[in-house]
Each structure stands twice: as C-alpha cells, then as structure tokens.
Scaffold this motif. Sequence first.
Motif, mmCIF file in Angstrom:
data_model
loop_
_atom_site.group_PDB
_atom_site.id
_atom_site.type_symbol
_atom_site.label_atom_id
_atom_site.label_comp_id
_atom_site.label_asym_id
_atom_site.label_seq_id
_atom_site.Cartn_x
_atom_site.Cartn_y
_atom_site.Cartn_z
ATOM 1 N N ALA A 76 0.880 -1.264 0.097
ATOM 2 C CA ALA A 76 0.076 0.038 0.029
ATOM 3 C C ALA A 76 0.864 1.158 0.082
ATOM 4 N N VAL A 77 1.958 1.046 0.707
ATOM 5 C CA VAL A 77 2.798 2.436 0.784
ATOM 6 C C VAL A 77 3.425 2.629 -0.478
ATOM 7 N N GLY A 104 1.161 4.271 -2.841
ATOM 8 C CA GLY A 104 0.948 5.604 -2.448
ATOM 9 C C GLY A 104 2.135 6.381 -2.984
ATOM 10 N N LYS A 146 -0.500 -4.418 -7.516
ATOM 11 C CA LYS A 146 -0.497 -3.111 -7.769
ATOM 12 C C LYS A 146 -1.168 -3.150 -9.504
ATOM 13 N N LEU A 192 -5.592 2.559 0.795
ATOM 14 C CA LEU A 192 -4.809 3.584 0.243
ATOM 15 C C LEU A 192 -5.925 4.626 -0.296
ATOM 16 N N SER A 193 -5.782 5.980 -0.026
ATOM 17 C CA SER A 193 -6.976 6.941 -0.361
ATOM 18 C C SER A 193 -6.210 7.381 -1.679
ATOM 19 N N GLU A 194 -7.188 7.518 -2.681
ATOM 20 C CA GLU A 194 -6.989 7.883 -4.112
ATOM 21 C C GLU A 194 -6.789 9.455 -4.051
ATOM 22 N N GLY A 236 -4.098 10.579 -0.822
ATOM 23 C CA GLY A 236 -2.737 9.660 -0.949
ATOM 24 C C GLY A 236 -2.142 8.997 0.398
ATOM 25 N N VAL A 242 -2.365 6.365 3.590
ATOM 26 C CA VAL A 242 -2.491 5.079 4.158
ATOM 27 C C VAL A 242 -3.181 4.855 5.219
ATOM 28 N N PRO A 280 2.651 7.952 2.943
ATOM 29 C CA PRO A 280 3.720 7.087 2.352
ATOM 30 C C PRO A 280 4.987 7.701 1.952
#
Length: 268
Positions: free
Chosen positions: A132-133, A136, A186, A244-246, A249, A251, A265
């Motif tokens: 996730a990081v 990001g 990913k 993970l927020s779009e 950004g 986490v 991240p």
Amino acid sequence: MTGLDEFLQELVADADAVCLFSPGKSHYEALADDGDVVVVGPNNDLEADAFVELPLEFEDLRERIRFGVEGAVDKGHVDEDAELVCLAKVFGEDADTVARVRADEFDKSGVYDLFANSRAEPSVIRDVLEVAVELGKKGQKGKPVGALFVVGDAGKVMNKSRPLSYNPFEKSHVHVGDPIVNVMLKEFSRLDGAFVISDSGKIVSAYRYLEPSAEGVDIPKGLGARHMAAGAITRDTNAIAIVLSESDGLVRAFKAGELILELDPEAY
C-alpha cells in the motif's frame, strides 16, 4: 575514562524504567534488582512480568524502540511521561547500544495496535502495508490510485462480500510478499473492489464488494465509501483493513471498526 563514566551515569540517572530489547538472562537479572524492567522481544523466554511482544525485527532501531515503548505504554507497564533507558543489540549478539527517551516523545503511530493481537501473521500485515505504501508513493502509471486490502479471517470476509468480476486468484496459491505477486497486486489495484488475504498471506480474491452494513461505523469526515467499507468489515469480522486513499494519498488501517493508523507514504 572519567568523563565517559560521568556521561553514561547521567544518561541513565533517574530513569523510571529500563526497556530491554531481546536481552540475555544475565542483563535482565542484573537490572531487575534495581527497578522496573520491560522486556521487548519475540518471545518471553525470561518470563518477565512486564513484556511486549515484538512481532517483527524492525531493523531500524528507532522504529524498534517506538514499537516497544508504544506497547509498554499500551499495556500499562510504564506511564505516558516516563523517562526510559533502552538497551538493544545492533552490532553483535549482546547489548551494545543505549538510548534514553521519554515515553511521550513519539506521537502514537498506531503501529502497535495494527500488529498486536491480530489474527493475521505480523509478516503478512507488514507485506500488505508495504504494498500500500509503495502504491501511494508511485501510483499506477504515475497517477494516484486507491486500494483496499482486507487481511485475515478470510472465510468470514468472503461470506460478507460478493464478486464484482472474475477472480484471478481463484485457483492460485500465491502469497503476498512475493515480488512478482506484489506487482500483480499493484496492477489489479486500479480496478474496483477489495483484495481478500488470508491469515497466512494467501491471496484469496480480488474484486470483492464488501457488503456489511455501515450503520454505526464512525470514520473521520471527508473519507469515502472505501474507508467506510473497511471500517464495517473489520467491525463484523476479525480482519484488519488497509486502505490507500486515491484523494489524499494517505494509507489508513482499520481494526474492530475503528481507524487505528494513518500515515503518509512519502514519510514512511
């Protein structure tokens, strides 16, 4: 060596407790007679009364100390404003490094809550968090992307969700942490739905629509459906969820229906 002796004495003077990271028996017994000692390690082989389980190696000493101190405060072994002397081994098989910290020197990161008392193996949680990081930091083909990973209690999570599309992992036995598998994660993250990952790290499914009711789930204002779903599924199961927020950004991690971790991240 008088000057050095005086410096070391000042370093440890008036400390409220000592944190021993993976100590030997001789160190523990010698220090336990002088005051409060908290043992931080993978196992409580010394049968210490004050013990914090270290689920990962945390090669970075600062992160190891942060985790140990956060756990010691959480368990009530030390006060939030305690002065602590931390002994650790960095270069050899014996304690060779001393650090003095205040327990409130670190902002509560939520890392201890994320790893402690979770069904999933700590290494699996770490691998998912790192995926996730990295997403990001780099995005998908240079563009921001959102993703939701539900880790642990996979059977119940599957029963509380439905497929949005064909599951590319249905007949596979791949595990998160494998570099090739992480590339696949990913790539698939750009599509809708959650990843479901077992306690041991097996990728059970992608493209899952999480169906538990969001009623009663309290998340910070501004967070959307992906975060609401993460909170709801962790309230109704023993899973954790990493999002993970779009949009911003960041986490975030959810456990037992609550937001327990938020990190940038770029700063991780």
